[in-house]
Write a protein that holds these residues in place. Structure first.
Motif, PDB file in Angstrom:
ATOM      1  N   THR A 125       0.838  -1.207   0.000  1.00  0.00           N
ATOM      2  CA  THR A 125       0.000   0.000   0.000  1.00  0.00           C
ATOM      3  C   THR A 125       0.868   1.251   0.000  1.00  0.00           C
ATOM      4  O   THR A 125       0.613   2.206  -0.739  1.00  0.00           O
ATOM      5  CB  THR A 125      -0.919  -0.007   1.243  1.00  0.00           C
ATOM      6  N   TRP A 133      -1.419   4.086   4.237  1.00  0.00           N
ATOM      7  CA  TRP A 133      -1.712   3.036   5.229  1.00  0.00           C
ATOM      8  C   TRP A 133      -2.270   3.616   6.521  1.00  0.00           C
ATOM      9  O   TRP A 133      -3.229   3.102   7.089  1.00  0.00           O
ATOM     10  CB  TRP A 133      -0.442   2.229   5.509  1.00  0.00           C
ATOM     11  N   TYR A 135      -3.620   6.604   6.790  1.00  0.00           N
ATOM     12  CA  TYR A 135      -4.770   7.477   6.535  1.00  0.00           C
ATOM     13  C   TYR A 135      -6.049   6.668   6.355  1.00  0.00           C
ATOM     14  O   TYR A 135      -7.109   7.039   6.870  1.00  0.00           O
ATOM     15  CB  TYR A 135      -4.505   8.318   5.282  1.00  0.00           C
ATOM     16  N   ALA A 136      -5.964   5.580   5.628  1.00  0.00           N
ATOM     17  CA  ALA A 136      -7.146   4.761   5.352  1.00  0.00           C
ATOM     18  C   ALA A 136      -7.420   3.826   6.530  1.00  0.00           C
ATOM     19  O   ALA A 136      -6.640   3.740   7.474  1.00  0.00           O
ATOM     20  CB  ALA A 136      -6.950   3.965   4.064  1.00  0.00           C
ATOM     21  N   ARG A 137      -8.542   3.139   6.464  1.00  0.00           N
ATOM     22  CA  ARG A 137      -8.857   2.157   7.503  1.00  0.00           C
ATOM     23  C   ARG A 137      -8.124   0.857   7.196  1.00  0.00           C
ATOM     24  O   ARG A 137      -8.265   0.283   6.123  1.00  0.00           O
ATOM     25  CB  ARG A 137     -10.365   1.901   7.571  1.00  0.00           C
ATOM     26  N   GLN A 138      -7.335   0.423   8.132  1.00  0.00           N
ATOM     27  CA  GLN A 138      -6.555  -0.793   7.910  1.00  0.00           C
ATOM     28  C   GLN A 138      -7.469  -2.022   7.963  1.00  0.00           C
ATOM     29  O   GLN A 138      -8.542  -1.979   8.543  1.00  0.00           O
ATOM     30  CB  GLN A 138      -5.429  -0.867   8.948  1.00  0.00           C
ATOM     31  N   PRO A 139      -7.049  -3.092   7.332  1.00  0.00           N
ATOM     32  CA  PRO A 139      -7.948  -4.245   7.180  1.00  0.00           C
ATOM     33  C   PRO A 139      -8.302  -4.891   8.509  1.00  0.00           C
ATOM     34  O   PRO A 139      -7.453  -5.019   9.393  1.00  0.00           O
ATOM     35  CB  PRO A 139      -7.154  -5.211   6.299  1.00  0.00           C
ATOM     36  N   GLU A 143     -11.311  -9.011   6.349  1.00  0.00           N
ATOM     37  CA  GLU A 143     -10.735  -8.505   5.092  1.00  0.00           C
ATOM     38  C   GLU A 143      -9.346  -9.096   4.856  1.00  0.00           C
ATOM     39  O   GLU A 143      -8.979  -9.425   3.728  1.00  0.00           O
ATOM     40  CB  GLU A 143     -10.661  -6.974   5.148  1.00  0.00           C
ATOM     41  N   ALA A 146      -9.479 -12.432   3.478  1.00  0.00           N
ATOM     42  CA  ALA A 146      -9.920 -12.480   2.078  1.00  0.00           C
ATOM     43  C   ALA A 146      -8.850 -11.957   1.116  1.00  0.00           C
ATOM     44  O   ALA A 146      -9.082 -11.853  -0.085  1.00  0.00           O
ATOM     45  CB  ALA A 146     -11.199 -11.673   1.913  1.00  0.00           C
ATOM     46  N   THR A 147      -7.676 -11.603   1.650  1.00  0.00           N
ATOM     47  CA  THR A 147      -6.589 -11.053   0.842  1.00  0.00           C
ATOM     48  C   THR A 147      -5.486 -12.097   0.713  1.00  0.00           C
ATOM     49  O   THR A 147      -5.124 -12.736   1.700  1.00  0.00           O
ATOM     50  CB  THR A 147      -6.025  -9.791   1.523  1.00  0.00           C
TER      51      THR A 147
END
Lengths: 211, 211
Positions: A125, A133, A135-139, A143, A146-147
């Protein structure tokens, strides 16, 4: 670290003069992009899937979900990263070509789990968008499950670079010759209308600086 | 012409919603680039080689010299063409992705000879640089013999397009989200110092128009 190993298949057969065995050149090719082409064998036939990647000193990390149904563990993959820098327009059609930088990495991938998977996803990322990493919502756990992230050792690789003008200056067909450069550039970010309440964050604005 | 065949391996498993089976979309992906990634199987392992291509209504023509040592006639190849259009920056890391257009073409290539090879090489040259075939010196017999062109039927293909904003507007993590577009553009031609006596021909100048 030293040079890349030159195994039988990474020795540069046709393009020996373009071979660069220095690991720094490999890393510069990895640095310059974020999409690779992942090659796997499915039922005996090749399958080449575009996907995103990140890396550290020892591994390439590849988002493998698109290929996961076909990844037989323990088999070799080939990951190729290519940057097209322009057309080489020679006097003769035969000497026409492309200025490019490419890396082919061979290895047996390991499917990462747990903390290793999370760390690799973070690298991936941050490679595409530094600062994203945090800033966004971490998994969350679901999730992450599913990665699929594959780790391919940066151990067996072939790096090729073609640059400069055509090689046929001695051709009797005396016409214009040269290079037509091709560049990539980030454009201004487009805000999702449903996120219009938020200004574009500085780390995204910084990403649009030429690279 | 009709739709692309949907065989077992080109059915869109993970990305069904992105599947575009219309042949026009395939042709638009082919039109937008000139470098593909050719996947072959060598001694049971995959090899992915960047190379140039051209096409007509029925075939993709691939410059196969880089892969020729490994092409076992009668076996399937996978040719993938990918255009990266930008980063999809979602609220959640999990929904991050890439806007892209890609085509995967599967087929058993035929190695062209004689007039067929010459015609395909012309298509390939003209696809990258319209007007160049008649301007440059066309290949002589020896050069043509040293060139390998593969014809892959445009019969079995998977085309995928991802465009637009992130899909997680309902995510509770309420931050900026959007797209960071990435574009490619031709730059002004650079004349080979050894061809400085010749002006840049009009068909090269025309190529630098944005595409």
């Amino acid at each position: 670290m030293g040079d890349l190993s030159a195994t039988e298949r990474t020795r540069h057969r046709r393009l020996r003069e373009q071979g660069r065995t220095d690991r720094e050149v490999l890393l510069s090719v990895l640095r310059a992009g974020f999409v690779c082409h992942l090659g796997v064998v499915v039922d005996g036939d090749p399958m080449v899937v575009p996907t995103v990647y990140g890396y550290d000193d020892d591994h390439l990390y590849v988002h493998g979900s698109a290929a996961s149904r076909s990844l037989t563990r323990g088999t070799t993959v080939c990951v190729t990263i290519t940057h097209v820098d322009g057309l080489v327009l020679a006097r003769s059609v035969f000497e026409h070509g492309v200025n490019y930088r490419s890396a082919m990495i061979y290895g047996v991938p390991r499917v990462l789990e747990g903390d290793e998977k999370l760390a690799a996803l973070r690298l991936l990322t941050e490679h595409a968008t530094p600062g994203q990493w945090d800033y966004a919502r971490q998994p969350n756990r679901k999730e992450l499950a599913a990665t699929t992230i594959l780790a391919v050792p940066l151990a067996e690789a072939s790096v090729k670079v073609r640059e400069g003008h055509p090689d046929d200056a001695d051709d009797p067909h005396d016409v214009w010759a040269g290079i037509l450069p091709l560049t990539r550039s980030w454009q201004a970010p487009l805000t999702d209308p449903q996120a219009a309440a938020h200004p574009v964050p500085p780390h995204i604005l910084a990403r649009t600086a030429p690279h």
